[in-house]
Design a protein around this motif. Structure first.
Motif, PDB file in Angstrom:
ATOM      1  N   GLU A 329       0.776  -1.210   0.087  1.00 26.29           N
ATOM      2  CA  GLU A 329      -0.003  -0.050  -0.083  1.00 26.29           C
ATOM      3  C   GLU A 329       0.897   1.144  -0.115  1.00 26.29           C
ATOM      4  O   GLU A 329       0.558   2.265  -0.772  1.00 26.29           O
ATOM      5  N   TYR A 330       1.955   1.294   0.885  1.00 26.41           N
ATOM      6  CA  TYR A 330       2.884   2.559   0.793  1.00 26.41           C
ATOM      7  C   TYR A 330       3.349   2.695  -0.387  1.00 26.41           C
ATOM      8  O   TYR A 330       3.437   3.721  -1.056  1.00 26.41           O
ATOM      9  N   ARG A 331       3.952   1.684  -1.070  1.00 22.63           N
ATOM     10  CA  ARG A 331       4.694   1.599  -2.326  1.00 22.63           C
ATOM     11  C   ARG A 331       3.943   2.251  -3.431  1.00 22.63           C
ATOM     12  O   ARG A 331       4.122   3.210  -4.258  1.00 22.63           O
ATOM     13  N   LEU A 332       2.391   1.949  -3.310  1.00 28.74           N
ATOM     14  CA  LEU A 332       1.564   2.442  -4.444  1.00 28.74           C
ATOM     15  C   LEU A 332       1.334   3.745  -4.319  1.00 28.74           C
ATOM     16  O   LEU A 332       1.089   4.700  -5.073  1.00 28.74           O
ATOM     17  N   LYS A 333       1.012   4.053  -2.905  1.00 27.27           N
ATOM     18  CA  LYS A 333       0.533   5.796  -2.549  1.00 27.27           C
ATOM     19  C   LYS A 333       1.793   6.533  -2.780  1.00 27.27           C
ATOM     20  O   LYS A 333       1.744   7.737  -3.437  1.00 27.27           O
ATOM     21  N   GLU A 334       3.067   6.068  -2.633  1.00 29.71           N
ATOM     22  CA  GLU A 334       4.293   6.975  -2.530  1.00 29.71           C
ATOM     23  C   GLU A 334       4.701   6.945  -4.003  1.00 29.71           C
ATOM     24  O   GLU A 334       5.119   8.151  -4.516  1.00 29.71           O
ATOM     25  N   TRP A 335       4.714   6.078  -4.817  1.00 30.97           N
ATOM     26  CA  TRP A 335       5.370   6.116  -6.270  1.00 30.97           C
ATOM     27  C   TRP A 335       4.547   5.608  -7.478  1.00 30.97           C
ATOM     28  O   TRP A 335       5.101   5.814  -8.361  1.00 30.97           O
ATOM     29  N   SER A 336       3.140   5.329  -7.412  1.00 31.65           N
ATOM     30  CA  SER A 336       2.302   4.991  -8.142  1.00 31.65           C
ATOM     31  C   SER A 336       3.078   4.128  -9.178  1.00 31.65           C
ATOM     32  O   SER A 336       3.172   4.415 -10.394  1.00 31.65           O
ATOM     33  N   PRO A 337       3.738   2.965  -8.849  1.00 25.59           N
ATOM     34  CA  PRO A 337       4.489   2.254  -9.838  1.00 25.59           C
ATOM     35  C   PRO A 337       3.640   1.545 -11.000  1.00 25.59           C
ATOM     36  O   PRO A 337       2.461   0.997 -10.627  1.00 25.59           O
ATOM     37  N   TRP A 362      -8.579  -7.155  -1.140  1.00 27.34           N
ATOM     38  CA  TRP A 362      -8.812  -6.082  -0.439  1.00 27.34           C
ATOM     39  C   TRP A 362      -9.129  -4.748  -1.183  1.00 27.34           C
ATOM     40  O   TRP A 362     -10.022  -3.988  -0.780  1.00 27.34           O
ATOM     41  N   ARG A 363      -8.161  -4.800  -2.090  1.00 32.37           N
ATOM     42  CA  ARG A 363      -8.266  -3.411  -2.864  1.00 32.37           C
ATOM     43  C   ARG A 363      -9.775  -3.496  -3.681  1.00 32.37           C
ATOM     44  O   ARG A 363     -10.256  -2.388  -3.694  1.00 32.37           O
ATOM     45  N   THR A 364      -9.983  -4.560  -4.366  1.00 36.50           N
ATOM     46  CA  THR A 364     -11.512  -4.565  -4.893  1.00 36.50           C
ATOM     47  C   THR A 364     -12.394  -4.377  -3.884  1.00 36.50           C
ATOM     48  O   THR A 364     -13.574  -3.550  -4.275  1.00 36.50           O
ATOM     49  N   SER A 365     -12.410  -4.668  -2.748  1.00 37.88           N
ATOM     50  CA  SER A 365     -13.344  -4.622  -1.734  1.00 37.88           C
ATOM     51  C   SER A 365     -13.575  -2.956  -1.566  1.00 37.88           C
ATOM     52  O   SER A 365     -14.517  -2.591  -0.874  1.00 37.88           O
TER      53      SER A 365
END
Ligand code: ARG
Length: 586
Positions: A329-337, A362-365
């Motif tokens: 979650e952190y990586r997605l928020k921080e860097w949008s890879p 989890w994300r889909t939910s």
């Protein structure tokens, strides 16, 4: 400078344009790049586009190929086009034009490598050792393979975030703290801190066997640390600092650099929220006072069916998987890879499949998409050293530094024999570069997923698929240029006009280089690049044996000299993608 296209892309485009003109626009939605032929009899490159078109149109592919061929426009790179077999379109290229193309590729800042990642970020999680111990050979493959990915993605234009996800949290610290209070030897600690930490850690195991109460004491110290106790936190920070200093010295030697080192502890505060959110969403359930994710019997991913992922133990402790969910979650928020790549050994396959599957649910939910990022667990096989190939000190864990030292001393023997004319200090520097390069290359030149057996003689062989062979081949190019007394950077490389078959095959390998880098990156197989460079070196040798570069009167053939210079450039780029800097002189 605009991107120089690869031959594969350029030739495919010619075919697609011709097919469009022949009335087949929009029939296929993908284009397969042209590929080199296996046999020069059939030309140099071939395209299967007409073959695929024929299938889609349910007409004779050979007829389609003929129509497409009749629409193909002239191109300076192409001498002749044949239709072969069931509908392949074969290109016979013009060697002089190919050489000119290679000159453009090597002169560009990207070395002609397609910049497919130009607008993308990738997070690469590699090396990631657990702290308080020295790096041993178990950490080697993740470090070397991960770093090759790092360089491959960068070469393809990606923005790379290299993240060393060190294991800096867990029960090992309680044990170490107990030993520290019980038996710290201050003098030893001052002289060699990591060795003393290691001694204390090993000693704990021995003591705990005799005195089971120590295990409780260790648990209590871990709990104190987790509760933020000041003394334990200070000790914990010291342990990490010492470990990182030790890791850094290995990384420096291996030419490895990270952008961030966010260890497991960085995510501590986020863990309760992760578990609560998974419970709220009904993805996790309480099970005997622990919290688990129970993958159902009919889960679409077979590997995780009926397998539980524990995310909180009954004593309240969080686990490896919980941290990985928070990290994701952190990586997605921080860097949008666009991609996240995890480089660990094959034993963690189930772990990552579970984490990825849990995260998707989890994300889909939460009504969010999972399509914008590709998660790739790029696992590798085990590394084995043949019995007796290294004198191990105490214990059977082989330290990475010892392995590197061994490689350097063995390559010193090879260099002493082969380059006896060079001064001693130069041979020492070469041996360091060759030793480290050989370790890297021995690892990278095999399919990552196969097990690797370190065979010192084979990995330092002067004429096999080895770093030392490639380095000598590159140095040979540089030495020829030196001999002629030309400055390679000002040499006119556009004069290369290959005529001899050995010249032609060499120049084709040079032209292919950028395509291979793209494929090696996409498929996570650095060994494809190794194979290609090896093939190039063999072609260089054959060319050199068959064609005189420097005439009897000491004057160089300008075309052949340019070919040598181009080859040197390709080796320089190719080896640097593998993290092996070329040597000007050997
Ligand atoms: N520290 C782990 C180990 O030594 C590797 C961590 C890999 N990365 C991750 N995000 N789980 O096995």
């Amino acid at each position: 400078m605009s991107q120089v296209p690869t031959l594969a892309a350029l030739l495919s485009q010619l075919v697609v344009d011709a097919a469009d003109r022949a009335g087949h626009a929009g029939v296929l939605d993908t284009v397969e790049p042209a590929t080199p032929t296996n046999n020069p009899k059939f030309g140099d490159y071939q395209s299967n586009h007409a073959f695929r078109l024929g299938k889609a149109l349910r007409t004779n592919p050979r007829k389609v190929a003929e129509t497409v061929k009749s629409e193909l426009t002239d191109h300076p790179l192409v001498d002749r086009i044949d239709v072969a077999g069931p509908g392949f379109i074969n290109f016979h290229l013009n060697p002089t034009a190919v050489a000119a193309h290679v000159a453009l590729q090597t002169a560009s800042s990207t070395a002609g490598i397609p910049q497919a990642g130009a607008n993308h970020t990738v997070v690469i999680d590699y090396s990631s050792p657990n702290v308080a111990k020295r790096m041993h050979i178990g950490h080697m493959r993740s470090t070397i393979i991960g770093n090759a990915f790092h360089r491959l993605y960068e070469a393809c234009g990606w923005t790379v975030v290299a993240d060393n996800h060190i294991g800096d949290w867990g029960t090992q610290f309680g044990k170490l703290i107990v030993s520290w209070h019980k038996d710290l030897d201050k003098e030893r600690f001052a002289a060699d801190p990591i060795a003393e930490l290691e001694r204390l850690y090993v000693a704990f195991g021995t003591w705990a066997e005799e005195d089971p109460s120590l295990a409780d004491a260790a648990r209590a110290e871990t709990a104190k640390l987790q509760a933020g106790d000041e003394d334990n936190t200070r000790l914990w920070k010291t342990f990490i600092e010492i470990s990182l200093r030790e890791f850094e010295s290995v990384y420096q030697r291996l030419g490895v650099e990270f952008d961030v080192t966010l260890g497991e502890s960085f995510y501590n505060d986020a863990l309760p929220g992760v578990v609560d959110s998974l419970l709220d969403a009904g993805i996790a359930i309480e099970d005997d006072s622990a919290v688990i994710i129970d993958f159902p019997e009919d889960h679409p991913v077979r590997a995780v069916r009926n397998r539980k992922l524990v995310i909180r133990k009954s004593d309240g402790a969080f686990l490896y998987g919980t941290t990985d969910l928070a990290t994701l979650e952190y990586r997605l928020k921080e860097w949008s890879p666009r991609e996240i790549v995890y480089v660990t050994d094959g034993r963690q396959q189930l772990h990552f499949t579970q984490v990825f599957e849990a995260w998707k649910t989890w994300r889909t939910s939460r009504g969010l998409s999972t399509d914008d990022v590709a998660l790739r667990h790029s696992w590798f096989g085990t590394l084995k050293l043949p019995q007796g190939s290294m004198s191990t000190r105490k214990g059977n864990v082989i330290r990475l530094v010892d392995l590197l030292d061994e490689a350097v001393s063995r390559s010193r023997a090879v260099i002493d024999a082969k380059s006896s004319d060079l001064p001693d200090h130069e041979r020492a520097a070469i041996a360091e570069a060759v030793g480290i390069g050989s370790v890297r290359y021995a690892d990278l030149s095999q399919n990552p997923q196969s097990d690797v057996i370190f065979d010192w003689d084979r990995m330092l062989s002067l004429d096999g698929n080895t770093a030392v062979f490639l380095l000598y081949s590159a140095a040979r190019c540089f030495s020829i240029l030196r001999k002629v007394g030309v400055d390679a950077s000002t040499l006119d490389l556009s004069v290369a006009a290959p005529e001899h078959p050995r010249e032609r095959e060499l120049v084709l390998a040079l032209a292919r280089f950028p395509e291979v880098v793209a494929i090696a990156r996409q498929s996570h197989r650095p060994n494809l690049l190794c194979d290609h460079l090896f093939e190039t070196a063999q072609r260089l040798n054959r060319f050199y044996a068959a064609c005189r570069v420097i005439q009897k009167d000491g004057i160089a053939d300008p075309s052949r000299l340019a070919l040598v210079a181009l080859t040197g450039r390709v080796f320089r780029s190719g080896l640097s993608v593998l993290g092996i800097p070329v040597l000007e002189r050997m």
